[in-house]
Structures are given as C-alpha cells and as structure tokens.
Design an enzyme around this catalytic site. Structure first.
Site, PDB file in Angstrom:
ATOM      1  N   CYS A   1       0.781  -1.233   0.000  1.00 11.70           N
ATOM      2  CA  CYS A   1       0.000   0.000   0.000  1.00 11.70           C
ATOM      3  C   CYS A   1       0.812   1.282   0.000  1.00 11.70           C
ATOM      4  CB  CYS A   1      -0.959  -0.012   1.185  1.00 11.70           C
ATOM      5  SG  CYS A   1      -2.126  -1.402   1.160  1.00 11.70           S
TER       6      CYS A   1
ATOM      7  N   HIS B   1      -3.514   7.086   0.926  1.00 10.25           N
ATOM      8  CA  HIS B   1      -3.828   5.695   0.620  1.00 10.25           C
ATOM      9  C   HIS B   1      -5.240   5.393   1.103  1.00 10.25           C
ATOM     10  CE1 HIS B   1      -4.074   1.427   0.637  1.00 10.25           C
ATOM     11  NE2 HIS B   1      -3.960   1.333   1.950  1.00 10.25           N
TER      12      HIS B   1
ATOM     13  N   ASN C   1      -9.984  -1.054  -1.330  1.00  9.55           N
ATOM     14  CA  ASN C   1      -8.568  -0.759  -1.104  1.00  9.55           C
ATOM     15  C   ASN C   1      -7.761  -1.478  -2.177  1.00  9.55           C
ATOM     16  OD1 ASN C   1      -5.878  -0.881  -0.273  1.00  9.55           O
ATOM     17  ND2 ASN C   1      -6.364  -1.207   1.878  1.00  9.55           N
TER      18      ASN C   1
END
Length: 345
Positions: free
Chosen positions: A124, A261, A291
C-alpha cells in the site's frame, strides 16, 4: 531548482504530466458478500464506508491492469507509448516471479528498445515509494519521460474465510507519466519511513502445500491486524505529515487536497480530521473501488484532477502507508499542459 527565461529565473522540476487508471469491470457488491459471509451491508457501510469493490476476472492479470493504466496515461498526455524512456512497475502480485511485470507490459504494448523493471515497496505504500524512484530518474537527467505503473490484483490473496478482507480489498492499476516541468516545482521532496517492529501488522504469508518443502511454493494469503493498522495510521501519520509539509516549506492550510492511501473511507476521513483539516480536503474512491493497495492513492489523485477538484498551481499532499509498516509522503505542485515544454525528438 530554477531555470532562466528571458533573464527571469523560473522554477523547474519534475511534474506529473498525466495519470492513467485501469480498473476491472467486475464489481463485487456488498449484497454479494452478504450471501457468502456472516456480515451485513450496514456493517460494511458504517464500519468501513465501502459499498463495492472491483476484482480481476479469472483471465485478468496484474500485467493486464498495468497495461491499461500505462496506455491510458499515454493517451491522456497525447503521446506514443513508444516515446517513454523508462517503464517502472510497482507490484507485489506479479504474473510470474520472474521476469519483471514491466517487461510483460512492454511486450503487450509492443514497445521495444525501452528498459523496464519492477519495484516491490510492500504493497500500500507503493504509490509513494515508486513515485520517488521515477522522480529521481527524471531529475537525474538520465531519462526524459518515465512511466511509473502501480498495479496489483490483491483480492486474489484474500484469506478465503476472512470476511473483512473480502469487504476491503479490490484490484486496480494506475500510472504516473513523469517529465521535466517549467514554471513549477512539480513533485516535492518525498520522505519515506519504515517501522520494522510492525512487520507483522500486515503481511503476506506463504502457506506451503502438502508435501512442499520449497519456501517459494505454496499459496499466498494476506494476514492483517486491522486494529494495528488503524493504530499506526492515527499515531504515526499526523507527526509524519508535519515533517512532510515542513520539508516542502508549506502549511497544511495551504494544501488544496490531502490524497491518502485508501485503506478504507472511514480511516481516510479520520486521518484528515486528526490533521485538523476540513473533511472536504479528503479524496475518497475506496467507497466504490475498495482498497487497491499501492495504486489507491494514484487512482484518488486521478479522480481529483478529472473532477476539477485539482487545478494547475494547487498544492496537494500525497500520503501512502501500508505493510511493513512503511509510509511515504510528498507535496506536489500540480502542473498543467503549459508547464511541460515541447519535447524534441
């Protein structure tokens, strides 16, 4: 860095000329997950802020999404993919362990004579780590036009029995197209960090198959301590952001947007609140896409630009964090077409 135009000193830097995005067509809705797991639409909406996510089809691979993002970035900049001088791919879900996904993207794009390699920034945080790598190659003068693709099919690593992972993660890719810019500082100094003591807060475990002794064989499964990720984000990121904006010589109040993020929309909003900034500075895409790991911050940045929330001259904070736990941040002065000089061939 500055240059001189008609005797006047003007800032020069490395800017983001365009951003390409590629998302799978297949959507997994909350209703579909309710059919599979002991969960509810209300829980996913209220706790996570997610209503849907995109996942790759059986014959759709990381390289396919990466290719789509690369071609979209080139199309938006009105440049030939073959004009790229270097292609970097950031991923932790490669089609094959070797060679690099970047090589396969170049093959599928039918681009020859261009070098390509992969970086693995641990998921991420990749949207910032990979941007810093590409930035430095352009800044050095070695390459004039660099494509930085961030792509993952992270949903394929979901624990089959973990309802939270299936609710959170989606697949996607995005591509920064980087070039020298004039009249703007462009991408600022990127600060990076890693906390190895939190290594097991979020990681991918390789579960060996029966009779397999080779550590490189087996099934890869995500292991994540959701509370640990939240605690990290809320305890570490505010102080880190102070360092990033300080290094950039700006204040939080000067920022047009804060693009983080997309761990989940609820956490994104809380991070912005902890920074003491208004909620409307946040950019949210994970409510629809889930995500998507390292590409999430790039996808959110692209949406901000395409919806008119980000215009030339604006300052935007980019913030990535994830497995490791690793994190990175920078302030970008957003460029327009007039900031990129005509390239000579």
């Amino acid at each position: 860095m500055t240059g001189t135009v008609s005797g006047t000193r003007v800032p020069t830097g490395v800017g983001i000329r365009s951003i390409g995005v590629c998302l799978p067509e297949r959507e997994v809705t909350n209703a579909q997950l309710v059919e599979r797991f002991d969960t509810s639409d209300a829980w996913m909406r209220e706790r996570l802020g997610i209503t849907g996510r995109r996942t790759a089809g059986p014959d759709e691979f990381t390289s396919d999404l990466a290719l789509g993002a690369f071609e979209d970035a080139c199309k938006r900049a009105a440049v030939d993919p073959a004009s790229v001088d270097l292609l970097i791919c950031c991923t932790f879900t490669p089609d094959h362990m070797s060679p690099a996904v970047a090589t396969l993207v170049l093959r599928k794009a039918q681009v020859h004579g261009v070098p390509g390699f992969d970086v693995n920034a641990g998921g991420c945080a990749g949207g910032l780590f990979a941007l810093d790598v590409g930035h430095k190659y352009v800044e050095s003068g070695q390459y004039g036009r660099v494509a930085v693709v961030v792509a993952d099919t992270v949903s394929r690593l979901n624990d089959p029995d973990d309802r939270t992972q299936h609710a959170i993660f989606g697949d996607g890719a995005a591509c920064y197209l980087l070039e020298r810019c004039t009249g703007s500082p462009g991408i600022g100094r990127t600060l990076l960090g890693t906390d190895p003591e939190r290594y097991f807060t979020a990681y991918i475990e390789r579960v060996a198959g029966e009779g397999r002794l080779n550590r490189f064989s087996g099934t890869n499964v995500t292991r994540m301590d959701g509370r640990g990720v939240k605690d990290f984000a809320l305890s570490v990121l505010p102080g880190f952001v102070d360092e990033v904006v300080g290094a950039a010589g700006v204040t939080l109040d000067e920022l047009r947007l804060i693009v983080t993020h997309q761990a989940n929309p609820t956490l994104v909003r809380e991070v912005v609140r902890r920074l003491g900034q208004p909620a409307d500075k946040a950019v949210i895409v994970a409510d629809r896409y889930g995500n998507t790991s390292g590409s999430s911050v790039v996808i959110a940045l692209a949406e901000a630009e395409r919806t008119g929330r980000l215009t030339p001259g604006d300052k935007v904070l980019l913030l990535g964090f994830g497995a490791g736990m690793s994190y990175g941040g920078t302030v970008v002065h957003w460029c327009g077409g007039e900031n990129f000089p005509q390239r000579e061939w």
